[in-house]
Design a protein around this motif. Structure first.
Motif, mmCIF file in Angstrom:
data_model
loop_
_atom_site.group_PDB
_atom_site.id
_atom_site.type_symbol
_atom_site.label_atom_id
_atom_site.label_comp_id
_atom_site.label_asym_id
_atom_site.label_seq_id
_atom_site.Cartn_x
_atom_site.Cartn_y
_atom_site.Cartn_z
ATOM 1 N N SER A 116 -2.338 -13.531 5.546
ATOM 2 C CA SER A 116 -1.938 -12.748 4.369
ATOM 3 C C SER A 116 -2.449 -11.316 4.467
ATOM 4 O O SER A 116 -1.748 -10.375 4.079
ATOM 5 N N GLU A 119 -0.206 -9.525 6.912
ATOM 6 C CA GLU A 119 1.082 -9.221 6.281
ATOM 7 C C GLU A 119 0.970 -7.978 5.405
ATOM 8 O O GLU A 119 1.842 -7.111 5.430
ATOM 9 N N LYS A 120 -0.120 -7.882 4.652
ATOM 10 C CA LYS A 120 -0.313 -6.697 3.808
ATOM 11 C C LYS A 120 -0.468 -5.440 4.648
ATOM 12 O O LYS A 120 0.079 -4.392 4.314
ATOM 13 N N LEU A 122 0.733 -4.925 7.635
ATOM 14 C CA LEU A 122 2.012 -4.580 8.256
ATOM 15 C C LEU A 122 2.971 -3.940 7.268
ATOM 16 O O LEU A 122 3.869 -3.196 7.661
ATOM 17 N N GLU A 123 2.784 -4.229 5.981
ATOM 18 C CA GLU A 123 3.653 -3.638 4.966
ATOM 19 C C GLU A 123 3.289 -2.194 4.666
ATOM 20 O O GLU A 123 4.099 -1.442 4.151
ATOM 21 N N ILE A 124 2.080 -1.820 4.988
ATOM 22 C CA ILE A 124 1.640 -0.442 4.740
ATOM 23 C C ILE A 124 2.369 0.477 5.718
ATOM 24 O O ILE A 124 2.513 0.174 6.884
ATOM 25 N N SER A 125 2.802 1.595 5.241
ATOM 26 C CA SER A 125 3.520 2.527 6.128
ATOM 27 C C SER A 125 2.572 3.091 7.180
ATOM 28 O O SER A 125 1.360 3.093 7.019
ATOM 29 N N LYS A 128 0.340 5.856 5.958
ATOM 30 C CA LYS A 128 -0.731 5.359 5.094
ATOM 31 C C LYS A 128 -1.817 4.707 5.944
ATOM 32 O O LYS A 128 -3.002 4.858 5.668
ATOM 33 N N GLN A 129 -1.428 3.962 6.983
ATOM 34 C CA GLN A 129 -2.414 3.350 7.875
ATOM 35 C C GLN A 129 -3.268 4.427 8.534
ATOM 36 O O GLN A 129 -4.481 4.297 8.621
#
Length: 163
Positions: A116, A119-120, A122-125, A128-129
């Protein structure tokens, strides 16, 4: 009339036989030994997986191995010859099985948590990373930080205890 029907049947049978012979001869074999040597191997270039996904996959693999080990140990216990086993040995084996199943559950929960988090992440642009890495050094839960109270029984556990 009967001779006419017999003649038609023979004609149809002869036509079908000729068709089969011609179709089989048309599919005759060719020398294919040189063709196999001329083929080039296919290579697939992929981008490397993100580190968060690698960690999640590794954790899931470890959890799955623990589950399989627990199932195998349980099956071995179920096929145990009860007439030649003392109650103390059975008690030790059951205690070991409980620890194995508890470990499997803990590894499963840790893998679920890591998945989880991955997944979070990977969802961050990407931008942003990069800003998070620059400011806070984005941290992932490593496999070394899986709950520490676990007793690990590997596949090469003492066979005397398992039966």
């Amino acid at each position: 009339m009967r001779k006419f029907k017999d003649l038609i049947k023979r004609f149809i049978a002869l036509t079908l036989a000729a068709t089969m012979i011609l179709s089989l001869s048309a599919c005759g074999s060719k020398d294919t030994t040189n063709e196999a040597e001329e083929l080039e191997p296919i290579t697939v270039d992929r981008e490397p997986e993100p580190e968060s996904l690698k960690v999640a996959n590794e954790a899931t693999t470890i959890a799955l191995r623990q589950y399989i080990y627990a199932r195998l140990a349980t099956e071995k216990f179920l096929t145990l010859d009860s007439s030649s086993t003392t109650m103390e040995e059975v008690s030790d084996i059951v205690d070991e099985l409980l620890v194995i199943w508890e470990n499997a559950e803990q590894y499963s929960l840790a893998a679920e948590e890591l998945s989880s988090k991955a997944e979070k992440i990977l969802e961050i642009s990407v931008s942003k990373q990069e800003s998070l890495i620059g400011r806070h050094k984005l941290q992932l839960m490593s496999l070394a930080s899986i709950p520490s109270g676990l007793q690990f029984y590997g596949i090469a556990a003492d066979p005397k205890k398992l039966g």
